[in-house]
Design a protein around this motif. Sequence first.
Motif, PDB file in Angstrom:
ATOM      1  N   ASP A 295       0.837  -1.209   0.000  1.00  0.00           N
ATOM      2  CA  ASP A 295       0.000   0.000   0.000  1.00  0.00           C
ATOM      3  C   ASP A 295       0.865   1.250   0.000  1.00  0.00           C
ATOM      4  N   PHE A 296       1.933   1.203   0.802  1.00  0.00           N
ATOM      5  CA  PHE A 296       2.833   2.354   0.864  1.00  0.00           C
ATOM      6  C   PHE A 296       3.506   2.599  -0.486  1.00  0.00           C
ATOM      7  N   MET A 297       3.989   1.536  -1.110  1.00  0.00           N
ATOM      8  CA  MET A 297       4.672   1.699  -2.389  1.00  0.00           C
ATOM      9  C   MET A 297       3.710   2.162  -3.483  1.00  0.00           C
ATOM     10  N   ALA A 298       2.442   1.703  -3.401  1.00  0.00           N
ATOM     11  CA  ALA A 298       1.453   2.160  -4.384  1.00  0.00           C
ATOM     12  C   ALA A 298       1.182   3.651  -4.233  1.00  0.00           C
ATOM     13  N   ALA A 300       3.249   5.780  -2.926  1.00  0.00           N
ATOM     14  CA  ALA A 300       4.465   6.471  -3.348  1.00  0.00           C
ATOM     15  C   ALA A 300       4.559   6.533  -4.863  1.00  0.00           C
ATOM     16  N   GLY A 301       4.125   5.460  -5.535  1.00  0.00           N
ATOM     17  CA  GLY A 301       4.136   5.470  -6.998  1.00  0.00           C
ATOM     18  C   GLY A 301       3.217   6.532  -7.567  1.00  0.00           C
ATOM     19  N   LYS A 302       2.033   6.664  -6.996  1.00  0.00           N
ATOM     20  CA  LYS A 302       1.118   7.719  -7.451  1.00  0.00           C
ATOM     21  C   LYS A 302       1.720   9.096  -7.218  1.00  0.00           C
ATOM     22  N   LEU A 303       2.364   9.262  -6.086  1.00  0.00           N
ATOM     23  CA  LEU A 303       2.990  10.543  -5.790  1.00  0.00           C
ATOM     24  C   LEU A 303       4.123  10.830  -6.767  1.00  0.00           C
ATOM     25  N   LYS A 304       4.913   9.801  -7.102  1.00  0.00           N
ATOM     26  CA  LYS A 304       6.007   9.984  -8.044  1.00  0.00           C
ATOM     27  C   LYS A 304       5.480  10.341  -9.436  1.00  0.00           C
ATOM     28  N   ALA A 305       4.399   9.660  -9.839  1.00  0.00           N
ATOM     29  CA  ALA A 305       3.831   9.946 -11.157  1.00  0.00           C
ATOM     30  C   ALA A 305       3.343  11.386 -11.252  1.00  0.00           C
TER      31      ALA A 305
END
Length: 327
Positions: A295-298, A300-305
């Motif tokens: 959940d955390f990595m997901a 973080a991925g949205k934030l990075k995108a």
Amino acid sequence: MKPPYFIELLSRNGDVLQRQAVAALPIRLGRGYDNDFILDDAHTAAHHAVIDVDDEGRLRLRDLGSKNGSVVLGKRQDSVLLGGDTVVRLGHSRLRVRPADFPVAPELADTTMHGWEGATPALTGLAMMAVFTLLEYWLSDVEAFQPIRYLLVLASGLGLGLVWSAAWALANRLFGNQARLGRHLFILGSGLLALGAWRSLSSVLAYAWSAELLTRYGNLVSIALACGMVFFHLWTIKPHHPKRMASTCLVLMLAGTTLVLMSNLQTTARAADELYMSVLLPPAVRQSADHSVDDFMAAAGKLKASADAARSKTVKTDSEDDGDDDE
């Protein structure tokens, strides 16, 4: 035989500073010693005004051609019809005239709690200040325990509390006729203890249920508690004007809140005090559901995108501007 009239000299807030009985009309007012009511005011004339009844039997003040005049509700008047609540300013002196049969207000209930005076509230307030000071220092202390440091902190905390309470006691003596130092010490101690309890409780609740709002805007509640403490100080001085004191403290609270929010916006471009929750407590306190690493990595991925999209848009816009300049 009761005198028919009383002349009352008033302060700016309407309190009676001086009251003098006058047995007969006319009543002459001024700085001269041959007046019926002598005004110790350099801004009044030697013979400033006279009070008498007019042709219709009404009480009236007539100015005698003074330089600064007779003022009612901000307007200078040569002749003033006097009611029991009419306030006339002569120079810098404010006064009113009342007959002996003027009705007085009903007796006020005594809310001053005379039993809660002296050593008991003073010692209680000092004890609460000591608890607050020591707990605050203990929670932030990361060094090895040394009694002398705690004694110095305790002495400085109690000293500042005594200075604060003594200032309010002096104001109480000037405007309320009694100092009531013990009461002001108790108010300060209670306010500090409530402030410490709020800080501890808000930190626990914020960590336990991820209520970051309590840590981001907790200082606003602290300002409200401080203004509440000031309200009780003022109410002790003037117990019969609670609405006036509450309005004053509300203005102070709004001003303090506005300054804190503006300061946060200026320094960090955010209204909140903190971007994240900085309070860490034992895991057993935590009540919110745990989130997995996925959940955390997901997230973080949205934030990075979103960050990459914003960055590429900025770079593209800057490149277009450079191209326009070249043309």
